[in-house]
Design an enzyme around this catalytic site. Structure first.
Site, PDB file in Angstrom:
ATOM      1  N   GLY A 192     -25.822  -6.769 -23.497  1.00 32.00           N
ATOM      2  CA  GLY A 192     -24.707  -6.878 -22.558  1.00 32.00           C
ATOM      3  C   GLY A 192     -25.024  -7.910 -21.488  1.00 32.00           C
ATOM      4  N   VAL A 247     -31.944   1.814 -33.094  1.00 31.34           N
ATOM      5  CA  VAL A 247     -33.267   1.989 -32.493  1.00 31.34           C
ATOM      6  C   VAL A 247     -33.755   3.407 -32.737  1.00 31.34           C
ATOM      7  CG1 VAL A 247     -34.504   2.036 -30.283  1.00 31.34           C
ATOM      8  CG2 VAL A 247     -32.888   0.208 -30.761  1.00 31.34           C
ATOM      9  N   HIS A 458     -11.602 -36.092  -9.696  1.00 26.37           N
ATOM     10  CA  HIS A 458     -12.353 -36.766 -10.759  1.00 26.37           C
ATOM     11  C   HIS A 458     -13.613 -37.396 -10.185  1.00 26.37           C
ATOM     12  CE1 HIS A 458     -13.225 -39.022 -14.375  1.00 26.37           C
ATOM     13  NE2 HIS A 458     -13.463 -40.075 -13.591  1.00 26.37           N
TER      14      HIS A 458
END
Ligand SMILES: Cc1cc2nc3c(=O)[nH]c(=O)nc-3n(C[C@H](O)[C@H](O)[C@H](O)COP(=O)(O)OP(=O)(O)OC[C@H]3O[C@@H](n4cnc5c(N)ncnc54)[C@H](O)[C@@H]3O)c2cc1C
Length: 479
Positions: A192, A247, A458
């Site tokens: 996560g 697990v 820009h």
């Protein structure tokens, strides 16, 4: 005799301290109670976020990113450094100094806003005529009372069943943010947000990191196209991510100073495997924290996950008792806690505080960063919403090239008929900053055409946002 306040807030994380400050701004006499202690036993307000969450993790991500840049990218700019070394103790000391600045900052804000701060555990004593009595168990014991109570007691890391955190070998976020040196091999259970950020810190410092993830999809909450792009980048960096694993037993073996952790698991093909590492970080979610509240004394309702039950306005089942942040339903994010806190303080004052859950941004502060707001493409498909999509890669952005980081893209999703923006998804450099424009746009119900027609400086990364909006109408200019 109890000390009388208008509002008592329990917890001084982002939910609690913001609720206290906003309530004080609105003219209430406010107390805020928090039990977090620093290493010297002193008050350390700020909760998980400040002490062992958002802030320290970002400090370590910054340090480790500088290290990686010096090692891998400075040479491209003509800068030769010789061998670059990392002093982990200094990096951790810097992180701790930043945490302390934040703790002190909150204490200063309490003073400035005339919030009475109490260091200790706050718990319900009983409901009394027109309010509640709250006990503070600190250096001394005190009884406070108020008509309005705001609970913001946060969350704790969830451990694997039967494998408690020892913060030496099996680590929660707490231990993972304070390692004295980079381990050779690190295991991470859970891919996560928190897991990926921790894994990134230590991988950048030379640790071999293996991530074991139970789900067979990487970052299922993220737009699939963006998650795929992020995974490609993490794979390239050498972060080993195994999906679809189960697990089993976790064993810690100690031999003098050298301890090892061994994780038995089955991989996605069902084959038995073992991962041997020096340290294991378990990052499989967080549980709401109501342990010290003595909730039973007043009959505060909790749900089956242990969250305080609240309605849309953050009202609990008890009159005058509110709850916000990680301890209630919804995403466990600091800014969600803060928004709920402000709304609750305003509702107490008779105002119409509001939180728009549809425009809460999410960010993963890895490199590349991942950020999003609104619905993903897969959600729109599931919901049968007709949409148009536009993407723009950072590869075609001049500022990204100048920065030397062209990974990733910006993606717009807009309603097929009205062009209203439904979701914006980003993976790439500094997208944690770029996502705010999308949040503002969505709050104002903007269309992709609105963003496409706004002038962006820009060269800037934000031009990619404009170009992705133009791409919705198939008229990108620079790709
Ligand atoms: C490693 C990590 C990284 C994270 N990074 C991010 C991020 O980048 N962005 C983001 O938005 N979120 C992030 N989060 C999540 C974020 O930290 C939480 O969502 C946020 O802290 C929740 O705020 P809260 O006020 O609800 O609870 P908390 O911050 O947990 O604060 C609760 C406070 O209440 C105190 N308390 C509890 N019970 C009592 C009691 N009975 N009496 C007195 N005091 C009590 C606790 O000591 C604590 O100080 C991260 C979390 C972790 C673990």
């Amino acid at each position: 005799m109890s000390k009388q306040f208008d509002v008592i807030v329990i917890g001084a994380g982002p939910g609690g301290y913001i609720a206290a400050i906003r309530a004080a701004q609105l003219g209430f006499n406010v107390a805020c109670i928090d039990e977090w202690k620093n290493a010297a036993g002193g008050a350390a307000p700020g909760g998980t976020c400040t002490n062992v969450g958002c802030i320290p993790s970002k400090a370590l991500l910054q340090s480790s990113e500088h290290f990686e840049h010096a090692n891998l990218h400075f040479a491209d700019h003509g800068i030769s450094t010789g061998k670059v070394e990392m002093d982990v103790a200094k990096m951790i000391a810097r992180k701790e100094a930043i945490v302390k600045q934040n703790n002190d900052g909150i204490l200063y804000l309490f003073k400035k806003n005339k919030v009475a701060f109490f260091h200790g555990r706050g718990s319900f004593v009983k409901a009394v005529e027109g309010g509640y009595e709250i006990k503070v168990a600190g250096k001394e014991e005190e009884i406070l009372s108020a008509k309005q109570i705001v609970l913001a007691t946060g969350s704790n890391a969830r451990a694997l069943p039967g494998v408690p955190f020892d913060e030496e070998n099996v680590l929660s976020n707490d231990g993972a943010l304070s390692l004295g040196k980079a381990p050779k091999k690190l295991g991470l259970i859970g891919s996560g947000v928190i897991g990926l950020e921790m894994g990134s810190v230590w991988r950048r410092l030379g640790t071999e990191v293996t991530v074991l993830e139970g789900m067979d999809k990487f970052l299922p909450v993220v737009d699939e196209q963006i998650a795929k792009e992020a995974k490609k980048a993490f794979d390239k960096q050498g972060l080993k991510i195994e999906l679809g694993v189960k697990v089993g037993e976790v064993k810690v073996s100690k031999k003098g100073k050298d301890s090892k952790v061994s994780v038995a698991y089955t991989n996605a093909k069902g084959e038995a495997q073992t991962l041997d590492v020096d340290k294991l970080i378990v990052s499989i979610g967080r549980t709401p924290n109501t342990n010290g509240l003595n909730a039973e004394a007043v009959g505060l309702a909790l749900d089956e996950r242990g969250c305080i039950v609240v309605d849309d306005l953050c009202k609990t089942n008890l009159p005058g008792v509110w709850a916000v942040g990680d301890v209630v339903r919804g995403p466990m994010l600091a800014h969600k806690a803060e928004e709920e806190a402000v709304a609750v303080a305003e509702r107490i004052a008779g105002q119409h505080g509001h939180v728009n859950f549809a425009t809460l941004p999410s960010v993963i502060y890895t490199s590349p960063e991942v950020a999003w707001v609104g619905r993903t493409e897969q959600q729109l498909k599931e919901q049968g919403v007709k949409y148009k999509a536009g993407t723009f890669p950072f590869l075609a952005n001049g500022r990204a090239r100048a920065l030397g980081d062209t990974t990733g893209m910006v993606k717009f999703l807009a309603d097929a008929e009205t062009d209203e923006i439904l979701g914006v998804h980003m993976v790439g450099p500094m997208v944690s900053e770029l996502i705010s424009e999308a949040v503002v746009a969505m709050e104002f119900k903007a269309s992709s055409e609105d963003i496409a027609r706004i002038c962006h400086a820009h060269p800037s990364l934000s031009e990619s946002t404009k170009e992705a909006a133009l791409a919705v109408d198939k008229r990108t200019l620079n790709f």
